[in-house]
Motif scaffolding. Sequence first.
Motif, PDB file in Angstrom:
ATOM      1  N   ASN A 339     -18.847 -50.143  -1.455  1.00 22.52           N
ATOM      2  CA  ASN A 339     -18.834 -51.431  -2.137  1.00 22.52           C
ATOM      3  C   ASN A 339     -20.243 -51.904  -2.481  1.00 22.52           C
ATOM      4  O   ASN A 339     -20.468 -52.517  -3.532  1.00 22.52           O
ATOM      5  N   THR A 340     -21.198 -51.607  -1.594  1.00 18.99           N
ATOM      6  CA  THR A 340     -22.592 -51.981  -1.853  1.00 18.99           C
ATOM      7  C   THR A 340     -23.135 -51.213  -3.048  1.00 18.99           C
ATOM      8  O   THR A 340     -23.856 -51.777  -3.883  1.00 18.99           O
ATOM      9  N   LEU A 341     -22.796 -49.945  -3.143  1.00 23.20           N
ATOM     10  CA  LEU A 341     -23.196 -49.157  -4.303  1.00 23.20           C
ATOM     11  C   LEU A 341     -22.645 -49.791  -5.583  1.00 23.20           C
ATOM     12  O   LEU A 341     -23.360 -49.936  -6.578  1.00 23.20           O
ATOM     13  N   GLY A 342     -21.369 -50.176  -5.534  1.00 25.38           N
ATOM     14  CA  GLY A 342     -20.746 -50.756  -6.722  1.00 25.38           C
ATOM     15  C   GLY A 342     -21.362 -52.081  -7.119  1.00 25.38           C
ATOM     16  O   GLY A 342     -21.829 -52.262  -8.245  1.00 25.38           O
ATOM     17  N   LYS A 343     -21.400 -53.010  -6.196  1.00 17.70           N
ATOM     18  CA  LYS A 343     -21.873 -54.356  -6.506  1.00 17.70           C
ATOM     19  C   LYS A 343     -23.388 -54.419  -6.650  1.00 17.70           C
ATOM     20  O   LYS A 343     -23.914 -55.037  -7.578  1.00 17.70           O
ATOM     21  N   GLY A 344     -24.109 -53.772  -5.729  1.00 10.95           N
ATOM     22  CA  GLY A 344     -25.556 -53.922  -5.676  1.00 10.95           C
ATOM     23  C   GLY A 344     -26.332 -53.071  -6.652  1.00 10.95           C
ATOM     24  O   GLY A 344     -27.442 -53.442  -7.040  1.00 10.95           O
ATOM     25  N   ILE A 345     -25.790 -51.931  -7.048  1.00 14.18           N
ATOM     26  CA  ILE A 345     -26.549 -51.007  -7.900  1.00 14.18           C
ATOM     27  C   ILE A 345     -25.877 -50.805  -9.252  1.00 14.18           C
ATOM     28  O   ILE A 345     -26.545 -50.826 -10.292  1.00 14.18           O
ATOM     29  N   LEU A 346     -24.549 -50.657  -9.258  1.00 17.31           N
ATOM     30  CA  LEU A 346     -23.837 -50.425 -10.520  1.00 17.31           C
ATOM     31  C   LEU A 346     -23.360 -51.710 -11.181  1.00 17.31           C
ATOM     32  O   LEU A 346     -23.016 -51.702 -12.356  1.00 17.31           O
ATOM     33  N   GLY A 347     -23.334 -52.813 -10.436  1.00 20.24           N
ATOM     34  CA  GLY A 347     -22.837 -54.046 -11.017  1.00 20.24           C
ATOM     35  C   GLY A 347     -21.366 -53.971 -11.382  1.00 20.24           C
ATOM     36  O   GLY A 347     -20.940 -54.499 -12.399  1.00 20.24           O
ATOM     37  N   ILE A 348     -20.571 -53.325 -10.532  1.00 21.27           N
ATOM     38  CA  ILE A 348     -19.140 -53.143 -10.785  1.00 21.27           C
ATOM     39  C   ILE A 348     -18.366 -53.496  -9.507  1.00 21.27           C
ATOM     40  O   ILE A 348     -18.786 -53.160  -8.405  1.00 21.27           O
ATOM     41  N   THR A 349     -17.223 -54.132  -9.663  1.00 22.54           N
ATOM     42  CA  THR A 349     -16.401 -54.509  -8.511  1.00 22.54           C
ATOM     43  C   THR A 349     -15.539 -53.334  -8.068  1.00 22.54           C
ATOM     44  O   THR A 349     -14.308 -53.362  -8.171  1.00 22.54           O
ATOM     45  N   LEU A 350     -16.192 -52.308  -7.547  1.00 20.90           N
ATOM     46  CA  LEU A 350     -15.461 -51.123  -7.080  1.00 20.90           C
ATOM     47  C   LEU A 350     -14.431 -51.472  -6.019  1.00 20.90           C
ATOM     48  O   LEU A 350     -13.357 -50.860  -5.938  1.00 20.90           O
ATOM     49  N   GLU A 351     -14.754 -52.460  -5.155  1.00 16.69           N
ATOM     50  CA  GLU A 351     -13.880 -52.767  -4.029  1.00 16.69           C
ATOM     51  C   GLU A 351     -12.477 -53.165  -4.457  1.00 16.69           C
ATOM     52  O   GLU A 351     -11.532 -53.067  -3.671  1.00 16.69           O
TER      53      GLU A 351
END
Length: 785
Positions: A339-351
């Motif tokens: 989730n950190t990868l998604g939100k913090g780096i990709l700017g995507i709500t992967l979670e």
Amino acid sequence: MKYKIGIIVVLSLLIGLLYTYKKGVFDSGDDEYAKLKLPETVNYNFHIKPILSDNCYTCHGPDANKRKAGLRLDLETSAFAELPESPGKFPIVPKNLRESTLYQHIISEDGDALMPPPDSKLALNPYEKRLIKKWIEQGAHFEKHWAFLTPVKAEVPKFETSDPSHKDWGENEIDGFILKKLGDNDLHPSERASDATLIRRISLDLTGLPPTPEQGKALMDDGSESNMAKIIDGFLASPAYGERMTQSWLDVARYADSHGYQDDSYRTMWPWRDWVIHAFNENLPYDRFLTWQLAGDLLPGATREQILATGFNRNHPITQEGGVIQEEYRTNYVLDRTNTLGKGILGITLECARCHDHKYDAITQRNYFEMFAFFDQVDEKGLQMDAVQAKNKKFFADPPFMTISEEETEGVLSFVNLEKGEKINVMVMNDSAPRTTRILNRGEYDQPTDSVRPGTPPTIFAFSDKLPKNRLGLAQWLTDTENPLTARVYVNRLWAMLFGRGIVETSEDFGVQGSLPTHPELLDWLAVDFMEHGWDIKYLLKKIMLSATYQQRSQMRPELERADPENKLLARSPRFRMSGEMIRDYILTTSGLLNTEVGGPSVKPYQPAGLWEETNAGADRGILTRYVPDSGDDLYRRSLYTFWKRTLPPPNMTIFDAPTRDFSEVRRQKTNTPLQALVLQNDVQVLEAARVLAQGMLEKEPDSPDLVRDVFRRILIRTPGEKELLALDAYYHDAVALYKKDGADAEKLVAVGEYGQRGTDPAKTAALMLTAQIIYNLDETITKE
């Protein structure tokens, strides 16, 4: 009986009036929508997709489990395909409104046929219906989601304005894009801010601190437009730059000095924080900055510094409680990294795709667990550490204060203090034996289903077969210049740091439900330019700061209040309140109290008594049960180094919207509450700073008629206006007279705080202290403009 009938009649009249009023409002609104001018060419990404996403995707979007009537509207192939439940009918037929069932349903007057259904509480307004109509008439052209398209450099618009006074406005390419959008909206930019304002603005943006009086004077003497680049370079070279940049990254990295959960015991991760400061000050390119943190341990011949950087993915909460189900928490840790990868780096709500296919973005649950698989190989044994707070000094110094020992086992990197010979253990990343990753039904750790291999969502950017299927391959995928998100997201975050909001306001969400960019061509131009210049962060910041857009005045103009009240078009510089950390550091700096030592373990400044005891369930087990403030210079260190306990973050920073750091946070909320004013009026740190500032001024020039003016200039950099000075001077002299009569009150007031006393007149000290406190409480003091 008559009384009851009277009530019924009155209620009936009120209901009738309310209906008439609401009908008038809605009819009026419909008329307003009808007057809106349609764009010459309707764009799918910027005009149509937001309408479909907000109103249709819940039932007809990417989530197959929630999809109705077999209709999917987010893909061109399915939107043009024959309806499974209505043979011979098609949702969209380009250039044919009559045969496009989508259009017929949205304009239907039959409640059973109308879409969205009335019971959904959703509805398209007349302007949105007209947009869809024109889009279909123009051919119903679909596009891939704008943020998933590889950015390209558009041609820079020429600097043109109809306002003669701004004929020569513009310093670099950024201004061309801004001026073009302003011109399209019949607006013009603002004048350049004063030197004092710009120097304060640049110092706050690049160091998180105000310029010292000496810096302010020297820079204003040399603050011409031609010297602005040199001034920016000076702040970029300051050690405080790395601290300022690290402060924002700690939110993304969910850094804390405790483990979280119920016991919330000590954690020693500050050497990783020291590395981040060091990396920013050394201007480590952003692609390497990410790679080292995600996969430094997997680099060929990895250095100890690269291994230390991987502490980024050990920053999540970790339970220290007995009797827990280890696999449940191990899964939670992997979910957190994903989730950190998604939100913090990709700017995507992967979670959102953990439990089911994403409802809005084309990311399936399988895609989510393919990303999960990159972090599922990590050895979690090193997470169990002694709950001891290491009291050592900074790691990155010249010469080094500590060395990294050769011992590295089970995900723990050991440091040795050269002075004391102590060993400090810091959690880092390391992979164990290969583990089979499985999709978890509804995201539950104990419901594994199909196995998956590491991979990335193809809708974003395909994972090359040439890349290793591990965290290093993931880092290489992220930093590929063809990846559409990584550079865009970070450029946007730096823009938000400087302007208060990103070109995409939702810095954490570049997906379908996120905000659309206000200046998409500018965002893409900057992202490509950033990569072309080697992912150089300092280069990018300087580029933005040298623009005329950045250097504008912040004053609101009547036409802007009407046309652009939120300042999305940037016809002026923004004004916004600083973070709690910056406010505290600002006060410490201007008072002369700030301890500028860089790096080292976290410290405990003043805090209201009893808070830790109220939030801690444990006792006598070496966990954080009591808060004992530090003393001496440690009380006045930058807020970056304040001890961060997850179950009770620093309360004064929390009041100013600091997050808990339980999970990655990209964009802090912004609130205005009475508690914030109470902090500035009553906090010991603020009162002590005002007292120390007053004593310092009085010690130098006890009888100076310019005491109040000098205090004002020290805090706000600028010289006070005549009315401001008259009001503050009158307050100061009235206070002196009051405290001359009541010396006991003066003595009590000037005793606040632990910092040493000076032999100054108590009445004058108390009066000047309160005058300084008034200035500290001004909106201008806590605002960056």
